[in-house]
Design an enzyme around this catalytic site. Structure first.
Site, PDB file in Angstrom:
ATOM      1  N   VAL A  54       0.667  -1.076  -0.156  1.00  0.00           N
ATOM      2  CA  VAL A  54      -0.155  -0.118   0.200  1.00  0.00           C
ATOM      3  C   VAL A  54       0.912   1.530  -0.183  1.00  0.00           C
ATOM      4  O   VAL A  54       1.535   1.291   1.130  1.00  0.00           O
ATOM      5  CB  VAL A  54      -0.842  -0.394   1.551  1.00  0.00           C
ATOM      6  CG1 VAL A  54      -1.989   1.433   1.567  1.00  0.00           C
ATOM      7  CG2 VAL A  54      -2.095  -1.464   0.949  1.00  0.00           C
ATOM      8  N   ALA A  99       4.262   4.126   2.985  1.00  0.00           N
ATOM      9  CA  ALA A  99       4.009   2.805   2.152  1.00  0.00           C
ATOM     10  C   ALA A  99       4.250   1.626   3.189  1.00  0.00           C
ATOM     11  O   ALA A  99       4.591   1.941   4.462  1.00  0.00           O
ATOM     12  CB  ALA A  99       4.575   2.528   0.884  1.00  0.00           C
ATOM     13  N   LYS A 100       4.001   1.402   3.184  1.00  0.00           N
ATOM     14  CA  LYS A 100       3.817  -0.424   4.150  1.00  0.00           C
ATOM     15  C   LYS A 100       3.104  -2.142   2.921  1.00  0.00           C
ATOM     16  O   LYS A 100       2.482  -1.537   2.264  1.00  0.00           O
ATOM     17  CB  LYS A 100       2.454  -0.512   5.236  1.00  0.00           C
ATOM     18  CG  LYS A 100       3.014  -1.102   6.599  1.00  0.00           C
ATOM     19  CD  LYS A 100       4.859  -0.586   7.202  1.00  0.00           C
ATOM     20  CE  LYS A 100       4.864  -1.173   8.057  1.00  0.00           C
ATOM     21  NZ  LYS A 100       6.145  -0.532   8.814  1.00  0.00           N
ATOM     22  N   GLY A 101       3.887  -2.810   3.232  1.00  0.00           N
ATOM     23  CA  GLY A 101       3.392  -3.967   2.755  1.00  0.00           C
ATOM     24  C   GLY A 101       3.305  -5.330   3.246  1.00  0.00           C
ATOM     25  O   GLY A 101       3.945  -5.261   4.656  1.00  0.00           O
ATOM     26  N   ASP A 140      10.361  -5.027   8.824  1.00  0.00           N
ATOM     27  CA  ASP A 140       9.629  -4.922   9.398  1.00  0.00           C
ATOM     28  C   ASP A 140       9.246  -6.451  10.366  1.00  0.00           C
ATOM     29  O   ASP A 140      10.085  -7.099  10.523  1.00  0.00           O
ATOM     30  CB  ASP A 140       8.276  -4.239   8.587  1.00  0.00           C
ATOM     31  CG  ASP A 140       7.221  -4.156   9.656  1.00  0.00           C
ATOM     32  OD1 ASP A 140       7.730  -2.902  10.162  1.00  0.00           O
ATOM     33  OD2 ASP A 140       6.162  -4.295  10.115  1.00  0.00           O
TER      34      ASP A 140
END
Ligand code: NAD
Length: 407
Positions: A54, A99-101, A140
């Site tokens: 995202v 952002a992250k995913g 992460d």
């Protein structure tokens, strides 16, 4: 969790008086993709997983944020965490969006070769929407430097040599000095800034830390090195307490050898969650989200809570802390050291030039201090919490960049 982030965002948006239209633009992610990943497992079966990426907002620069490998990973988590990254990068004023995913797999039940295959397949699906000027992933939960190395390698097969596509890489493969300690050290700088505003210093204070992983153990090390008394620490298996301060170097050696805090002879074992309620001056959650709730916030004795973990305080607990006069340094400010040194790694990769550890540390301190001062001064001036002030700073910066770029 999505609603917690949204709650804090809306609270700050109200203080700022921004309109519904801008609020809507800032709240919604710009891009959210979901991919199916099918790989052959070591036993010949097929494993199927879902991957997410995202990009919440790219008004101030490329998306930046981690990749999490966890069975609970889903689009809602990715959206909430990507939003946090938008505000975090804006608060510390580095040229990124958020952002992250991640992938909904459990690496503990997979072999390293299986994790590698899943990672490479994921990159094959998303390589067109990430990149050094578009979106730069990082480690992460349950992802590490090795996984970042595979991502760099796979991405480079499509796009040529591209070390700047991910950060948190091994130091021997275009990673940066100081990345591993960065978040814990950044939290330490934040604590020093806060205490100095109260005319106090680290050696006069007692600290309790939940979590003894990357962030918690480096934080304990840096506080101890400065003469602070770390009176309690915990990890998933239990907690330790010692009134005059735990010898952290000995504990780190013990942990490296035994991979557990349990049985450490120089401190007393206490119930795991009691670490949150011991008598101390500064309490630092450095493990999980959702730790402080309406049920337990009144039991916290510390007058300062510094959020090294992401989202450890529910909105209900946050209100209780505010009512009880507990100062909370919010996650979006306190734990930004990791993304700041990720930024330094990206800059070094683009320049193909290496910085020494001392240079990284002094630059990290400057970024943390500037961010802290901006947030602190605003909170004082407007008589609002540090969290609300941090979001006001972030929303102001992202909002301005969005409007200047043209809605
Ligand atoms: P990690 O996996 O290295 O360590 C997590 C620690 O928490 C471990 O010691 C684990 O035993 C402990 N833990 C888990 N459940 C617990 C429980 N119920 N009680 C007590 N301890 C428990 O993770 P990390 O990288 O240190 O990250 C910790 C937190 O900091 C996370 O919320 C993460 O999102 C946040 N964070 C990390 C970074 C970074 O650079 N690593 C940056 C920003 C934010």
């Amino acid at each position: 969790m999505l609603s917690d982030t949204a709650h804090y965002f809306r609270k700050a948006a109200k203080v700022m008086g921004i309109g519904q239209r801008v609020q809507r633009v800032l709240e919604r992610p710009q891009r959210s993709i979901k991919v199916e990943i099918t790989v052959e497992l070591d036993n010949g079966d097929l494993g199927t997983y879902t991957g997410y990426r995202v990009q919440h907002n790219r008004a101030r620069g490329p998306g930046k944020g981690g990749l999490r490998y966890h069975p609970t990973m889903d689009e809602d988590h990715a959206i909430a965490l990507a939003g946090l990254m938008t505000w975090k990068t804006a608060i510390v004023d580095i040229p990124y969006g958020g952002a992250k995913g991640g992938i909904d797999c459990d690496p503990r039940s997979l072999s390293p070769r299986e994790v590698e295959r899943i990672t490479r397949k994921f990159v094959g699906e998303i390589h067109e929407v990430i990149g050094p000027t578009v979106d730069i992933p990082a480690p992460d939960v349950n992802t590490n430097a090795q996984i970042m190395a595979w991502i760099m390698n796979e991405y480079s097969r499509f796009h040529g040599f591209s070390p700047a596509v991910v950060t948190g890489k091994p130091v021997d493969l275009h990673g940066s000095a100081g990345r591993e300690e960065a978040t814990g050290l950044g939290v330490t700088y934040c604590i020093e800034e806060l205490l100095s505003r109260q005319g106090e210093t680290v050696p006069e204070k007692r600290f309790a830390i939940q979590g003894f992983g990357n962030v918690g153990s480096w934080l304990a090390h840096h506080l101890h090195e400065r003469g602070g008394k770390v009176v309690a620490v915990s990890d998933i298996g239990g907690a330790l307490y010692r009134k005059d301060g735990i010898p952290i170097d000995a504990l780190k050696d013990y942990f490296d050898e035994h991979r557990t805090l349990e049985g450490f002879p120089e401190a007393e074992a206490i119930e795991r969650d009691d670490v949150l309620f011991v008598d101390c001056d500064v309490l630092i959650p450095a493990a999980l989200g959702g730790v402080f709730t309406a049920e337990n916030a009144n039991d916290v004795k510390a007058k300062i809570v510094v959020e090294a973990a992401n989202a450890p305080t529910t909105p209900e607990a946050d209100e209780i802390f505010e009512k009880n006069g507990v100062i909370v340094v919010p996650d979006v400010l306190a734990n930004a050291g990791g993304v700041i040194v990720s930024y330094f790694e990206w800059v070094q990769n683009i320049q193909q030039f290496r910085w020494e550890l001392e240079e990284i540390r002094s630059k990290l301190q400057r970024y943390m201090r500037n961010a802290f001062i901006t947030v602190w001064d605003l909170a004082q001036r407007k008589n609002i919490s540090l969290r609300t002030a941090a979001y006001v700073v972030a929303i102001g910066r992202v909002g301005k960049a969005t409007v200047l770029s043209g809605l």
